[in-house]
Design a protein around this motif. Structure first.
Motif, PDB file in Angstrom:
ATOM      1  N   CYS A  52       0.861  -1.190   0.000  1.00 45.54           N
ATOM      2  CA  CYS A  52       0.000   0.000   0.000  1.00 45.54           C
ATOM      3  C   CYS A  52       0.897   1.239   0.000  1.00 45.54           C
ATOM      4  O   CYS A  52       1.849   1.319   0.777  1.00 45.54           O
ATOM      5  N   GLU A  53       0.588   2.198  -0.859  1.00 41.92           N
ATOM      6  CA  GLU A  53       1.417   3.424  -0.972  1.00 41.92           C
ATOM      7  C   GLU A  53       1.352   4.261   0.300  1.00 41.92           C
ATOM      8  O   GLU A  53       2.250   5.051   0.554  1.00 41.92           O
ATOM      9  N   SER A  63      -6.267  -2.423  -3.890  1.00 42.77           N
ATOM     10  CA  SER A  63      -7.079  -1.757  -4.930  1.00 42.77           C
ATOM     11  C   SER A  63      -6.285  -0.624  -5.558  1.00 42.77           C
ATOM     12  O   SER A  63      -5.610   0.131  -4.842  1.00 42.77           O
ATOM     13  N   LYS A  64      -6.384  -0.502  -6.886  1.00 44.17           N
ATOM     14  CA  LYS A  64      -5.557   0.529  -7.544  1.00 44.17           C
ATOM     15  C   LYS A  64      -6.313   1.839  -7.755  1.00 44.17           C
ATOM     16  O   LYS A  64      -7.544   1.847  -7.831  1.00 44.17           O
ATOM     17  N   CYS A  65      -5.546   2.897  -7.830  1.00 43.30           N
ATOM     18  CA  CYS A  65      -6.104   4.225  -8.095  1.00 43.30           C
ATOM     19  C   CYS A  65      -6.771   4.163  -9.474  1.00 43.30           C
ATOM     20  O   CYS A  65      -6.126   3.787 -10.464  1.00 43.30           O
ATOM     21  N   ALA A  71      -0.948   3.442  -8.473  1.00 45.32           N
ATOM     22  CA  ALA A  71      -0.819   3.415  -7.008  1.00 45.32           C
ATOM     23  C   ALA A  71      -1.856   2.451  -6.447  1.00 45.32           C
ATOM     24  O   ALA A  71      -2.991   2.404  -6.937  1.00 45.32           O
ATOM     25  N   TYR A  72      -1.438   1.668  -5.445  1.00 46.38           N
ATOM     26  CA  TYR A  72      -2.321   0.639  -4.874  1.00 46.38           C
ATOM     27  C   TYR A  72      -2.528   0.877  -3.382  1.00 46.38           C
ATOM     28  O   TYR A  72      -1.594   1.296  -2.688  1.00 46.38           O
ATOM     29  N   TYR A  73      -3.746   0.553  -2.909  1.00 48.33           N
ATOM     30  CA  TYR A  73      -4.087   0.833  -1.505  1.00 48.33           C
ATOM     31  C   TYR A  73      -4.840  -0.323  -0.858  1.00 48.33           C
ATOM     32  O   TYR A  73      -5.542  -1.082  -1.538  1.00 48.33           O
ATOM     33  N   ASP A  77      -9.736   4.366   3.002  1.00 46.02           N
ATOM     34  CA  ASP A  77      -9.096   5.239   4.007  1.00 46.02           C
ATOM     35  C   ASP A  77      -7.636   5.502   3.644  1.00 46.02           C
ATOM     36  O   ASP A  77      -7.151   6.631   3.744  1.00 46.02           O
ATOM     37  N   CYS A  78      -6.913   4.424   3.244  1.00 45.54           N
ATOM     38  CA  CYS A  78      -5.510   4.613   2.861  1.00 45.54           C
ATOM     39  C   CYS A  78      -5.408   5.487   1.620  1.00 45.54           C
ATOM     40  O   CYS A  78      -4.527   6.340   1.520  1.00 45.54           O
TER      41      CYS A  78
END
Ligand code: SAM
Ligand code: ZN
Ligand code: ZN
Ligand code: ZN
Length: 323
Positions: A52-53, A63-65, A71-73, A77-78
């Motif tokens: 996670c970035e 999950s990607k932007c 960018a993946y999170y 919230d992240c």
């Protein structure tokens, strides 16, 4: 705002070394001396998708932007937490495509500039040393280093001008030099490179080739732990470099990157040089194919054990949270 300091430690003037950190109480081997959240940090490009970035958690199925798809999170919230930093790069990465290639230092400095705008007060990462106080050794930079700074400043303008108001060139020059002298690379427990960061309080510690603490990372927080017993009044030393090299090589690196020659006990007595030279000699002669196979097998097993241990630790902490 008055800083609270770090319990059990204090900033002081270390003769011949500038400012440093000393112990006010006894620390045993293994004790956590202090931890420090990153003031600013950036995930390395090669680890995109695996971590996670925002919080640096490693897991499958991030999950990607939706916009840049780079960018993946962990979750929304992240993603929201990272947006003030990610927005610097999101549209630029779409626009530049494969030509988007700022160095990790440039990416980190862009984030520091945003952070300085967003947070004027002293941060929890600066209890004893503020980022604005970083020793930059600007007067000691040679032509090569000055040119590298110039190139970094040009890249910063090139890739980040849409979302950033830049300080003047002299301030930027000082900032890059300060980050080069005080920045950290974050590694995971397998020692692979995860990213770069600034932890001002951790940067207060001077170097020794026989350090009494080590720095490890939990997500984007640095943890400083004692690896020798430390008595009240003793200076707390970290190591800036790979200690497997003999004295001359270590000092070449320290002079080139940090502008000082080390006078620690190891450098004075050179007591481990012979063993270290032997080790370097062995490392430089190529191993036999069977030796390589054995090493790879061994490394794979160790990595697998690490992953299992980490997995069980996560399960355990989730289960405890439910109790
Ligand atoms: C990360 S900073 C450490 C804090 C620094 N002393 C200060 O006042 O900001 C690194 C700089 O500290 C100094 N330093 C660190 N360890 C040293 C040592 N063992 N001997 C002499 N100078 C040292 C060098 O100037 C080096 O570039
Ligand atoms: Zn996360
Ligand atoms: Zn994006
Ligand atoms: Zn030394």
């Amino acid at each position: 705002m008055k800083s609270e300091g770090i319990e059990g430690t204090d900033r002081f003037l270390s003769p011949g070394k500038g400012r440093g950190l000393k112990a006010l109480k006894h620390f045993k081997v293994g004790d956590l001396v202090f931890s420090c959240p990153a003031y600013a940090y950036v995930l390395t490009v090669n680890e995109r998708g695996a971590h996670c970035e925002f919080c640096f958690t490693r897991q499958e199925g991030l999950s990607k932007c939706g916009k840049c798809k780079q960018a993946y999170y962990c979750n929304v919230d992240c993603q929201k937490g990272d947006w003030p930093m990610h927005k610097l790069e999101c549209s630029a990465m779409c626009a530049y495509g494969e030509n988007w290639c700022p160095s990790e230092t440039v990416r980190l400095v862009a984030r520091i500039i945003v952070k300085q705008k967003l947070q004027k007060d002293r941060t929890p990462s600066e209890r004893l040393l503020a980022l604005s106080e970083f020793e930059s050794h600007l007067d000691k930079l040679d032509n090569e280093k000055n040119e590298m700074n110039e190139a970094d400043i040009a890249a910063l303008h090139h890739f980040y001008s849409r979302h950033l108001d830049f300080p003047d060139k002299a301030t930027l020059n000082e900032l890059f030099a300060g980050v080069n002298n005080n920045g950290f690379t974050i590694e995971d427990e397998e020692l692979s490179h995860l990213g770069s960061a600034v932890f001002p309080d951790v940067a207060l510690m001077n170097h020794s080739c026989s350090p009494n603490v080590i720095v490890t990372y939990k997500g984007t927080t640095a943890e400083v732990r004692a690896v020798q017993d430390i008595s009240p009044g003793e200076e707390i030393f970290n190591s800036y470099i790979d200690l497997l090299y003999p004295t001359e090589d270590r000092n070449e690196r320290l002079i080139d990157s940090y502008f000082f020659e080390c006078d620690c006990k190891e450098c004075t007595t050179k007591s481990k040089d012979k063993a270290k030279m032997e080790l370097q000699k062995n490392l430089s002669s190529p191993p036999e194919p069977e030796e390589i196979r054995q090493m790879v097998r061994y490394a794979k097993n160790v990595i697998e054990e690490f992953r299992k241990a980490k997995h069980y630790k996560n399960i355990l902490s989730c289960s405890l949270a439910f109790l």
